[in-house]
Design a protein around this motif. Structure first.
Motif: not given
Ligand SMILES: *[C@@H]1O[C@H](CO)[C@@H](O)[C@H](O)[C@H]1NC(C)=O
Ligand SMILES: *[C@@H]1O[C@H](CO)[C@@H](O)[C@H](O)[C@H]1NC(C)=O
Ligand SMILES: *[C@@H]1O[C@H](CO)[C@@H](O)[C@H](O)[C@H]1NC(C)=O
Ligand SMILES: *[C@@H]1O[C@H](CO)[C@@H](O)[C@H](O)[C@H]1NC(C)=O
Length: 425
Positions: A382-392
Protein backbone atom coordinates in the motif's frame (compact mmCIF):
# COMPACT_ATOMS: atom_id res chain seq x y z
CA UNK A 1 2.56 -16.14 -13.47
CA UNK A 2 0.39 -13.13 -13.18
CA UNK A 3 2.57 -10.35 -11.91
CA UNK A 4 1.29 -9.98 -8.42
CA UNK A 5 3.54 -7.35 -7.09
CA UNK A 6 5.99 -5.38 -9.12
CA UNK A 7 7.19 -3.76 -5.98
CA UNK A 8 10.78 -2.81 -5.89
CA UNK A 9 10.62 -2.85 -2.13
CA UNK A 10 9.81 -6.51 -1.98
CA UNK A 11 12.91 -7.64 -3.72
CA UNK A 12 14.49 -9.35 -0.73
CA UNK A 13 11.42 -11.44 -0.10
CA UNK A 14 10.79 -12.26 -3.71
CA UNK A 15 14.31 -13.59 -3.83
CA UNK A 16 13.65 -15.67 -0.74
CA UNK A 17 10.61 -17.20 -2.42
CA UNK A 18 12.30 -17.86 -5.70
CA UNK A 19 13.70 -21.06 -4.34
CA UNK A 20 17.10 -22.57 -4.69
CA UNK A 21 16.95 -22.96 -8.44
CA UNK A 22 16.60 -19.27 -9.17
CA UNK A 23 19.61 -17.32 -10.26
CA UNK A 24 20.59 -14.12 -11.98
CA UNK A 25 20.57 -15.89 -15.32
CA UNK A 26 16.78 -15.93 -15.09
CA UNK A 27 16.52 -19.69 -15.01
CA UNK A 28 13.44 -20.82 -13.16
CA UNK A 29 13.81 -23.42 -10.45
CA UNK A 30 14.20 -27.00 -11.64
CA UNK A 31 10.85 -27.82 -10.09
CA UNK A 32 9.04 -25.19 -12.17
CA UNK A 33 11.05 -26.27 -15.18
CA UNK A 34 9.78 -29.83 -14.86
CA UNK A 35 6.24 -28.62 -14.32
CA UNK A 36 6.43 -26.43 -17.39
CA UNK A 37 7.71 -29.34 -19.48
CA UNK A 38 4.85 -31.48 -18.17
CA UNK A 39 2.35 -28.74 -19.03
CA UNK A 40 3.63 -28.40 -22.59
CA UNK A 41 3.54 -32.18 -23.05
CA UNK A 42 -0.02 -32.30 -21.67
CA UNK A 43 -1.21 -29.60 -24.07
CA UNK A 44 0.32 -31.42 -27.04
CA UNK A 45 -1.07 -34.77 -25.93
CA UNK A 46 -4.54 -33.25 -25.87
CA UNK A 47 -4.66 -31.72 -29.30
CA UNK A 48 -2.95 -28.39 -28.60
CA UNK A 49 0.15 -26.91 -30.23
CA UNK A 50 3.03 -25.18 -28.47
CA UNK A 51 5.92 -23.53 -30.34
CA UNK A 52 9.24 -25.02 -29.23
CA UNK A 53 10.64 -21.53 -28.88
CA UNK A 54 8.24 -20.65 -26.06
CA UNK A 55 9.87 -20.96 -22.65
CA UNK A 56 9.39 -19.91 -19.06
CA UNK A 57 11.97 -17.75 -17.31
CA UNK A 58 12.42 -15.33 -14.46
CA UNK A 59 12.51 -11.76 -15.69
CA UNK A 60 13.82 -8.73 -13.94
CA UNK A 61 10.97 -6.23 -13.50
CA UNK A 62 12.36 -3.27 -11.66
CA UNK A 63 14.19 -4.90 -8.81
CA UNK A 64 12.00 -7.96 -8.66
CA UNK A 65 12.50 -11.20 -10.49
CA UNK A 66 9.21 -12.52 -11.84
CA UNK A 67 8.28 -15.67 -13.73
CA UNK A 68 6.97 -15.17 -17.25
CA UNK A 69 7.08 -16.32 -20.87
CA UNK A 70 10.20 -15.95 -22.98
CA UNK A 71 11.24 -16.42 -26.61
CA UNK A 72 14.02 -19.02 -26.49
CA UNK A 73 14.77 -18.15 -30.14
CA UNK A 74 13.55 -15.30 -32.38
CA UNK A 75 9.84 -15.34 -33.22
CA UNK A 76 8.35 -13.64 -36.27
CA UNK A 77 5.37 -11.36 -36.31
CA UNK A 78 2.28 -13.30 -37.33
CA UNK A 79 3.54 -16.72 -36.32
CA UNK A 80 1.53 -19.01 -34.09
CA UNK A 81 2.84 -19.36 -30.55
CA UNK A 82 0.21 -21.58 -29.07
CA UNK A 83 -3.08 -23.26 -29.88
CA UNK A 84 -5.43 -24.46 -27.16
CA UNK A 85 -8.48 -26.52 -28.09
CA UNK A 86 -11.51 -25.64 -25.93
CA UNK A 87 -11.10 -28.95 -24.15
CA UNK A 88 -7.96 -27.47 -22.55
CA UNK A 89 -9.53 -24.20 -21.52
CA UNK A 90 -10.63 -24.67 -17.93
CA UNK A 91 -14.00 -23.11 -17.22
CA UNK A 92 -15.53 -23.85 -20.61
CA UNK A 93 -17.94 -26.69 -21.19
CA UNK A 94 -19.04 -28.77 -24.14
CA UNK A 95 -15.68 -28.43 -25.93
CA UNK A 96 -16.54 -24.96 -27.09
CA UNK A 97 -16.19 -21.46 -25.65
CA UNK A 98 -19.33 -21.67 -23.53
CA UNK A 99 -18.82 -20.82 -19.88
CA UNK A 100 -21.45 -21.65 -17.30
CA UNK A 101 -23.56 -18.68 -16.24
CA UNK A 102 -23.06 -19.91 -12.73
CA UNK A 103 -19.66 -18.54 -11.76
CA UNK A 104 -19.77 -20.28 -8.40
CA UNK A 105 -19.97 -23.66 -10.10
CA UNK A 106 -16.88 -22.89 -12.17
CA UNK A 107 -15.00 -21.85 -9.03
CA UNK A 108 -16.25 -24.90 -7.17
CA UNK A 109 -15.06 -27.08 -10.04
CA UNK A 110 -11.66 -25.41 -9.98
CA UNK A 111 -11.39 -25.99 -6.22
CA UNK A 112 -12.37 -29.64 -6.48
CA UNK A 113 -9.77 -30.19 -9.21
CA UNK A 114 -7.15 -28.58 -6.96
CA UNK A 115 -8.17 -31.01 -4.24
CA UNK A 116 -7.92 -33.96 -6.60
CA UNK A 117 -4.18 -33.26 -6.90
CA UNK A 118 -2.22 -35.42 -9.38
CA UNK A 119 -5.42 -37.35 -10.10
CA UNK A 120 -6.97 -34.35 -11.83
CA UNK A 121 -7.01 -34.02 -15.61
CA UNK A 122 -5.96 -30.39 -14.99
CA UNK A 123 -3.08 -31.23 -12.72
CA UNK A 124 -0.33 -30.10 -15.17
CA UNK A 125 -2.09 -26.72 -15.38
CA UNK A 126 -2.87 -26.37 -11.67
CA UNK A 127 0.65 -27.39 -10.64
CA UNK A 128 1.95 -24.04 -11.91
CA UNK A 129 -0.83 -21.96 -10.37
CA UNK A 130 0.81 -20.00 -7.57
CA UNK A 131 -2.20 -17.78 -6.87
CA UNK A 132 -1.94 -18.50 -3.16
CA UNK A 133 1.69 -17.49 -3.02
CA UNK A 134 2.25 -15.02 -0.24
CA UNK A 135 4.77 -12.90 -2.14
CA UNK A 136 2.22 -10.40 -3.26
CA UNK A 137 -1.37 -10.39 -2.15
CA UNK A 138 -3.96 -8.62 -4.22
CA UNK A 139 -5.69 -5.65 -2.55
CA UNK A 140 -8.91 -7.69 -2.42
CA UNK A 141 -7.33 -9.51 0.50
CA UNK A 142 -6.27 -6.47 2.47
CA UNK A 143 -7.92 -5.57 5.71
CA UNK A 144 -9.12 -2.08 6.59
CA UNK A 145 -5.96 -0.97 8.30
CA UNK A 146 -4.01 -1.65 5.11
CA UNK A 147 -6.60 0.07 2.93
CA UNK A 148 -6.34 3.16 5.09
CA UNK A 149 -2.67 3.37 4.08
CA UNK A 150 -3.83 4.30 0.59
CA UNK A 151 -4.62 7.68 2.15
CA UNK A 152 -7.91 7.90 0.34
CA UNK A 153 -6.36 7.52 -3.10
CA UNK A 154 -8.13 5.49 -5.74
CA UNK A 155 -8.89 2.60 -5.80
CA UNK A 156 -9.96 3.04 -2.20
CA UNK A 157 -13.45 4.17 -3.19
CA UNK A 158 -14.52 0.90 -4.61
CA UNK A 159 -14.62 -1.64 -1.88
CA UNK A 160 -11.43 -3.59 -2.31
CA UNK A 161 -13.00 -6.63 -0.75
CA UNK A 162 -15.73 -6.70 -3.42
CA UNK A 163 -14.70 -9.93 -5.05
CA UNK A 164 -13.92 -11.90 -1.91
CA UNK A 165 -17.10 -10.56 -0.31
CA UNK A 166 -19.13 -11.54 -3.36
CA UNK A 167 -17.64 -15.04 -3.25
CA UNK A 168 -18.41 -15.46 0.45
CA UNK A 169 -22.01 -14.42 0.20
CA UNK A 170 -22.85 -15.98 -3.17
CA UNK A 171 -20.86 -19.17 -3.33
CA UNK A 172 -20.06 -20.42 0.17
CA UNK A 173 -22.96 -19.53 2.46
CA UNK A 174 -21.29 -16.50 3.96
CA UNK A 175 -18.12 -18.19 5.19
CA UNK A 176 -15.51 -15.40 5.30
CA UNK A 177 -12.90 -15.72 2.60
CA UNK A 178 -10.03 -16.11 5.06
CA UNK A 179 -11.76 -19.08 6.71
CA UNK A 180 -12.22 -21.01 3.47
CA UNK A 181 -10.20 -24.10 2.55
CA UNK A 182 -7.08 -23.39 0.51
CA UNK A 183 -8.60 -24.87 -2.63
CA UNK A 184 -11.48 -22.40 -2.57
CA UNK A 185 -9.20 -19.46 -1.95
CA UNK A 186 -6.89 -20.57 -4.73
CA UNK A 187 -9.84 -20.90 -7.12
CA UNK A 188 -11.07 -17.36 -6.50
CA UNK A 189 -7.62 -15.80 -6.60
CA UNK A 190 -6.83 -17.62 -9.82
CA UNK A 191 -10.10 -16.34 -11.27
CA UNK A 192 -9.29 -12.78 -10.21
CA UNK A 193 -5.75 -12.76 -11.49
CA UNK A 194 -5.56 -15.36 -14.28
CA UNK A 195 -8.92 -15.91 -15.89
CA UNK A 196 -10.32 -14.12 -18.92
CA UNK A 197 -14.08 -14.16 -18.37
CA UNK A 198 -13.83 -17.31 -16.24
CA UNK A 199 -11.76 -19.02 -18.95
CA UNK A 200 -8.38 -20.25 -17.80
CA UNK A 201 -5.88 -20.51 -20.65
CA UNK A 202 -3.07 -22.96 -19.88
CA UNK A 203 0.45 -21.74 -20.71
CA UNK A 204 -0.84 -18.40 -22.03
CA UNK A 205 -1.76 -17.19 -18.58
CA UNK A 206 1.81 -17.69 -17.42
CA UNK A 207 2.67 -14.60 -19.44
CA UNK A 208 2.95 -11.29 -17.64
CA UNK A 209 1.01 -8.18 -18.51
CA UNK A 210 2.49 -5.24 -20.35
CA UNK A 211 0.36 -3.00 -22.53
CA UNK A 212 3.39 -1.12 -23.77
CA UNK A 213 5.53 -4.09 -24.73
CA UNK A 214 2.65 -6.34 -25.71
CA UNK A 215 3.76 -8.83 -28.36
CA UNK A 216 1.04 -11.49 -28.47
CA UNK A 217 -2.66 -11.63 -29.14
CA UNK A 218 -5.33 -14.28 -28.80
CA UNK A 219 -8.12 -15.15 -31.19
CA UNK A 220 -10.94 -17.56 -30.49
CA UNK A 221 -12.80 -19.67 -33.01
CA UNK A 222 -14.95 -22.78 -32.92
CA UNK A 223 -11.97 -25.02 -32.31
CA UNK A 224 -10.16 -23.11 -29.63
CA UNK A 225 -7.88 -20.20 -28.87
CA UNK A 226 -4.89 -19.34 -31.04
CA UNK A 227 -2.13 -17.13 -29.69
CA UNK A 228 0.00 -15.35 -32.25
CA UNK A 229 3.06 -13.12 -32.15
CA UNK A 230 2.22 -9.52 -33.04
CA UNK A 231 5.71 -8.12 -33.53
CA UNK A 232 9.12 -9.62 -34.16
CA UNK A 233 10.62 -10.89 -30.95
CA UNK A 234 14.32 -11.45 -30.42
CA UNK A 235 15.91 -14.31 -28.55
CA UNK A 236 15.56 -13.93 -24.80
CA UNK A 237 12.84 -11.27 -24.99
CA UNK A 238 9.90 -11.56 -22.65
CA UNK A 239 6.52 -12.45 -24.13
CA UNK A 240 3.64 -10.36 -22.86
CA UNK A 241 -0.11 -10.45 -22.93
CA UNK A 242 -2.61 -7.77 -21.90
CA UNK A 243 -4.80 -8.45 -18.88
CA UNK A 244 -6.88 -5.42 -19.65
CA UNK A 245 -6.75 -2.46 -22.00
CA UNK A 246 -8.74 0.35 -23.55
CA UNK A 247 -9.95 3.49 -21.88
CA UNK A 248 -11.12 1.77 -18.72
CA UNK A 249 -7.77 0.27 -17.98
CA UNK A 250 -6.55 2.67 -15.33
CA UNK A 251 -3.49 2.16 -13.18
CA UNK A 252 -5.68 2.14 -10.05
CA UNK A 253 -8.01 -0.52 -11.41
CA UNK A 254 -5.13 -2.69 -12.51
CA UNK A 255 -3.59 -2.28 -9.08
CA UNK A 256 -6.84 -3.12 -7.32
CA UNK A 257 -7.28 -6.30 -9.29
CA UNK A 258 -3.71 -7.52 -9.70
CA UNK A 259 -1.71 -5.73 -7.04
CA UNK A 260 0.84 -4.12 -9.35
CA UNK A 261 1.24 -0.76 -11.00
CA UNK A 262 1.55 -1.02 -14.74
CA UNK A 263 4.86 0.34 -16.03
CA UNK A 264 3.62 2.06 -19.20
CA UNK A 265 1.38 3.35 -20.55
CA UNK A 266 0.31 4.18 -17.03
CA UNK A 267 -3.19 5.58 -17.22
CA UNK A 268 -4.30 7.74 -14.32
CA UNK A 269 -7.80 9.05 -14.12
CA UNK A 270 -8.85 11.33 -11.30
CA UNK A 271 -12.01 12.61 -12.79
CA UNK A 272 -15.54 12.20 -11.70
CA UNK A 273 -17.15 11.55 -15.07
CA UNK A 274 -20.15 9.60 -13.89
CA UNK A 275 -22.34 11.99 -15.87
CA UNK A 276 -20.30 11.13 -18.96
CA UNK A 277 -18.45 14.42 -19.28
CA UNK A 278 -15.01 15.28 -18.01
CA UNK A 279 -15.84 18.97 -17.98
CA UNK A 280 -15.37 19.04 -14.23
CA UNK A 281 -11.62 19.16 -14.78
CA UNK A 282 -9.58 16.91 -12.55
CA UNK A 283 -6.71 15.00 -14.01
CA UNK A 284 -6.35 12.32 -16.59
CA UNK A 285 -3.07 11.37 -18.19
CA UNK A 286 -0.88 8.68 -19.63
CA UNK A 287 2.61 8.24 -18.31
CA UNK A 288 5.04 6.99 -20.94
CA UNK A 289 8.74 6.14 -20.63
CA UNK A 290 11.20 8.98 -20.03
CA UNK A 291 8.61 10.92 -18.06
CA UNK A 292 6.62 11.74 -21.18
CA UNK A 293 3.05 12.55 -20.16
CA UNK A 294 0.00 12.69 -22.40
CA UNK A 295 -2.28 15.19 -20.72
CA UNK A 296 -6.02 14.57 -21.08
CA UNK A 297 -5.59 11.79 -23.67
CA UNK A 298 -8.44 11.45 -26.12
CA UNK A 299 -10.55 8.32 -26.36
CA UNK A 300 -8.82 7.44 -29.61
CA UNK A 301 -5.45 7.53 -27.85
CA UNK A 302 -6.81 5.53 -24.93
CA UNK A 303 -8.34 2.92 -27.20
CA UNK A 304 -4.83 1.99 -28.33
CA UNK A 305 -3.91 0.78 -24.86
CA UNK A 306 -3.57 -2.96 -25.04
CA UNK A 307 -4.08 -3.06 -28.81
CA UNK A 308 -1.64 -5.38 -30.57
CA UNK A 309 1.21 -3.90 -32.54
CA UNK A 310 1.19 -0.54 -30.84
CA UNK A 311 4.60 1.10 -30.80
CA UNK A 312 5.88 3.53 -28.24
CA UNK A 313 6.83 5.82 -31.11
CA UNK A 314 3.14 6.06 -32.05
CA UNK A 315 2.31 7.34 -28.59
CA UNK A 316 5.30 9.65 -28.44
CA UNK A 317 4.60 11.10 -31.85
CA UNK A 318 1.08 12.08 -30.90
CA UNK A 319 1.82 13.29 -27.38
CA UNK A 320 3.83 16.42 -28.09
CA UNK A 321 1.33 17.94 -30.48
CA UNK A 322 -1.58 16.75 -28.43
CA UNK A 323 -0.35 18.49 -25.27
CA UNK A 324 0.24 21.75 -27.11
CA UNK A 325 -3.36 21.77 -28.27
CA UNK A 326 -4.81 21.71 -24.78
CA UNK A 327 -6.15 25.04 -23.66
CA UNK A 328 -4.14 27.00 -21.13
CA UNK A 329 -7.17 27.00 -18.89
CA UNK A 330 -7.35 23.22 -18.82
CA UNK A 331 -3.61 22.94 -18.30
CA UNK A 332 -3.81 25.25 -15.33
CA UNK A 333 -6.75 23.32 -13.93
CA UNK A 334 -4.83 20.09 -14.37
CA UNK A 335 -1.73 21.38 -12.63
CA UNK A 336 -3.69 22.98 -9.81
CA UNK A 337 -5.70 19.83 -9.22
CA UNK A 338 -2.49 17.84 -8.96
CA UNK A 339 -0.84 20.29 -6.62
CA UNK A 340 -3.90 20.46 -4.36
CA UNK A 341 -4.07 16.69 -4.30
CA UNK A 342 -0.40 16.36 -3.41
CA UNK A 343 -0.63 18.85 -0.58
CA UNK A 344 -3.76 17.16 0.79
CA UNK A 345 -2.00 13.84 1.38
CA UNK A 346 -0.98 12.85 4.86
CA UNK A 347 2.64 12.04 4.08
CA UNK A 348 5.36 13.21 1.73
CA UNK A 349 7.37 10.86 -0.41
CA UNK A 350 10.31 11.40 1.91
CA UNK A 351 8.23 10.29 4.88
CA UNK A 352 6.91 7.35 2.91
CA UNK A 353 10.47 6.25 2.31
CA UNK A 354 11.14 6.17 6.04
CA UNK A 355 7.89 4.32 6.72
CA UNK A 356 8.73 1.79 4.07
CA UNK A 357 12.20 1.27 5.46
CA UNK A 358 10.77 0.62 8.93
CA UNK A 359 8.20 -1.80 7.60
CA UNK A 360 10.93 -3.65 5.79
CA UNK A 361 12.99 -3.81 8.94
CA UNK A 362 10.04 -5.13 10.92
CA UNK A 363 9.36 -7.68 8.25
CA UNK A 364 12.91 -8.94 8.33
CA UNK A 365 12.33 -9.87 11.96
CA UNK A 366 9.22 -11.91 11.23
CA UNK A 367 8.69 -15.48 10.24
CA UNK A 368 8.00 -15.26 6.50
CA UNK A 369 4.74 -17.17 6.70
CA UNK A 370 3.24 -15.56 9.75
CA UNK A 371 0.08 -13.46 9.74
CA UNK A 372 2.14 -10.56 10.97
CA UNK A 373 4.48 -10.72 8.01
CA UNK A 374 1.52 -10.98 5.66
CA UNK A 375 0.13 -7.81 7.19
CA UNK A 376 3.51 -6.10 6.87
CA UNK A 377 3.82 -7.05 3.21
CA UNK A 378 0.33 -5.75 2.52
CA UNK A 379 1.24 -2.49 4.26
CA UNK A 380 4.41 -2.22 2.20
CA UNK A 381 2.43 -2.79 -0.95
CA UNK A 382 0.00 0.00 0.00
CA UNK A 383 2.78 2.43 0.88
CA UNK A 384 4.63 1.53 -2.29
CA UNK A 385 1.48 2.15 -4.32
CA UNK A 386 0.88 5.56 -2.81
CA UNK A 387 4.52 6.45 -3.52
CA UNK A 388 4.18 5.45 -7.15
CA UNK A 389 0.93 7.37 -7.29
CA UNK A 390 2.59 10.52 -5.98
CA UNK A 391 5.54 10.13 -8.29
CA UNK A 392 3.23 9.85 -11.30
CA UNK A 393 1.12 12.83 -10.25
CA UNK A 394 4.26 14.89 -9.77
CA UNK A 395 5.49 13.97 -13.26
CA UNK A 396 2.14 14.99 -14.68
CA UNK A 397 2.21 18.33 -12.86
CA UNK A 398 5.74 18.93 -14.12
CA UNK A 399 4.67 18.11 -17.67
CA UNK A 400 1.74 20.51 -17.53
CA UNK A 401 3.94 23.25 -16.09
CA UNK A 402 6.43 22.64 -18.87
CA UNK A 403 3.81 23.02 -21.58
CA UNK A 404 2.54 26.16 -19.88
CA UNK A 405 6.08 27.51 -19.79
CA UNK A 406 6.55 26.72 -23.46
CA UNK A 407 3.64 28.92 -24.40
CA UNK A 408 4.72 31.53 -21.91
CA UNK A 409 4.92 34.21 -24.61
CA UNK A 410 1.28 34.74 -23.91
CA UNK A 411 1.27 32.15 -21.14
CA UNK A 412 1.86 34.09 -18.00
CA UNK A 413 -0.56 36.74 -19.07
CA UNK A 414 -3.06 34.06 -19.89
CA UNK A 415 -2.59 32.46 -16.52
CA UNK A 416 -3.16 35.77 -14.85
CA UNK A 417 -6.07 36.60 -17.08
CA UNK A 418 -7.67 33.29 -16.43
CA UNK A 419 -6.84 32.86 -12.79
CA UNK A 420 -6.43 36.36 -11.49
CA UNK A 421 -3.19 38.23 -10.99
CA UNK A 422 -0.58 37.19 -8.50
CA UNK A 423 -1.66 33.60 -8.39
CA UNK A 424 0.77 32.04 -10.84
CA UNK A 425 2.83 29.25 -9.38
C1 LIG B 1 -21.37 -25.43 -26.89
O1 LIG B 1 -21.64 -26.66 -26.29
C2 LIG B 1 -22.82 -26.67 -25.53
C3 LIG B 1 -22.92 -27.99 -24.80
O2 LIG B 1 -22.57 -29.04 -25.65
C4 LIG B 1 -24.01 -26.41 -26.47
O3 LIG B 1 -25.21 -26.40 -25.75
C5 LIG B 1 -23.79 -25.06 -27.13
O4 LIG B 1 -24.81 -24.83 -28.08
C6 LIG B 1 -22.46 -25.00 -27.83
N1 LIG B 1 -22.24 -23.63 -28.23
C7 LIG B 1 -21.67 -23.30 -29.37
C8 LIG B 1 -21.45 -21.85 -29.63
O5 LIG B 1 -21.34 -24.14 -30.20
C1 LIG C 1 -5.66 -6.18 10.17
O1 LIG C 1 -4.89 -7.36 10.42
C2 LIG C 1 -3.85 -7.22 11.38
C3 LIG C 1 -3.06 -8.51 11.44
O2 LIG C 1 -3.88 -9.61 11.54
C4 LIG C 1 -4.43 -6.82 12.73
O3 LIG C 1 -3.38 -6.61 13.66
C5 LIG C 1 -5.23 -5.55 12.55
O4 LIG C 1 -5.86 -5.22 13.78
C6 LIG C 1 -6.29 -5.73 11.47
N1 LIG C 1 -6.96 -4.45 11.30
C7 LIG C 1 -8.28 -4.35 11.06
C8 LIG C 1 -8.80 -2.96 10.94
O5 LIG C 1 -8.98 -5.31 10.96
C1 LIG D 1 10.38 -9.49 -38.94
O1 LIG D 1 11.28 -10.51 -39.26
C2 LIG D 1 11.15 -10.98 -40.58
C3 LIG D 1 12.04 -12.19 -40.78
O2 LIG D 1 12.92 -12.40 -39.75
C4 LIG D 1 11.51 -9.86 -41.54
O3 LIG D 1 11.37 -10.30 -42.88
C5 LIG D 1 10.57 -8.70 -41.28
O4 LIG D 1 10.93 -7.59 -42.07
C6 LIG D 1 10.61 -8.27 -39.81
N1 LIG D 1 9.57 -7.28 -39.58
C7 LIG D 1 9.81 -6.14 -38.96
C8 LIG D 1 8.64 -5.22 -38.78
O5 LIG D 1 10.92 -5.83 -38.55
C1 LIG E 1 7.87 -1.45 13.27
O1 LIG E 1 8.83 -1.37 14.32
C2 LIG E 1 8.91 -0.12 14.94
C3 LIG E 1 10.02 -0.15 15.97
O2 LIG E 1 10.60 -1.40 16.10
C4 LIG E 1 7.57 0.21 15.57
O3 LIG E 1 7.61 1.50 16.18
C5 LIG E 1 6.49 0.21 14.51
O4 LIG E 1 5.22 0.43 15.07
C6 LIG E 1 6.48 -1.10 13.78
N1 LIG E 1 5.50 -1.01 12.71
C7 LIG E 1 4.67 -1.99 12.41
C8 LIG E 1 3.71 -1.71 11.31
O5 LIG E 1 4.67 -3.04 12.97
Amino acid sequence: MRVFAILYTLVAFAAAFDGSGASNSGEIGSDDNTKFGDLVAWVRRNGGRVDDRLGLKNHQHGEVSIRGGVALLPLDEGSELLFLPWKLVLGTTGENSTVSEDKCSVLQYYASEVEAGPGSFWYPYLALDDSLSSIGRVPSLWNDSVISELQGLPPFLESTSGLTGWFSSNCVDGVPFSSLPRSNRQALLAAITRAAGMRFLPIYDLLNHHNGMLNTQSKADVKGVTITITRNVTEGQELFMSYRGGKDSTASDTFRRYGFVESWPQHWKLIDDKDGSDASGGMQFLLLPDKVVTIFPTDSILSQIGAPGLQLSDFLASTHNHNQMISVERLIGFSRFGQDLMSSLATTTKEDNVILRNLRLNLSQQNLNSIKSEQLRDLMSAVDYRMQFKESIQMAIDAAEKVLTLIIGHGVKCIQNVEGAGDNK
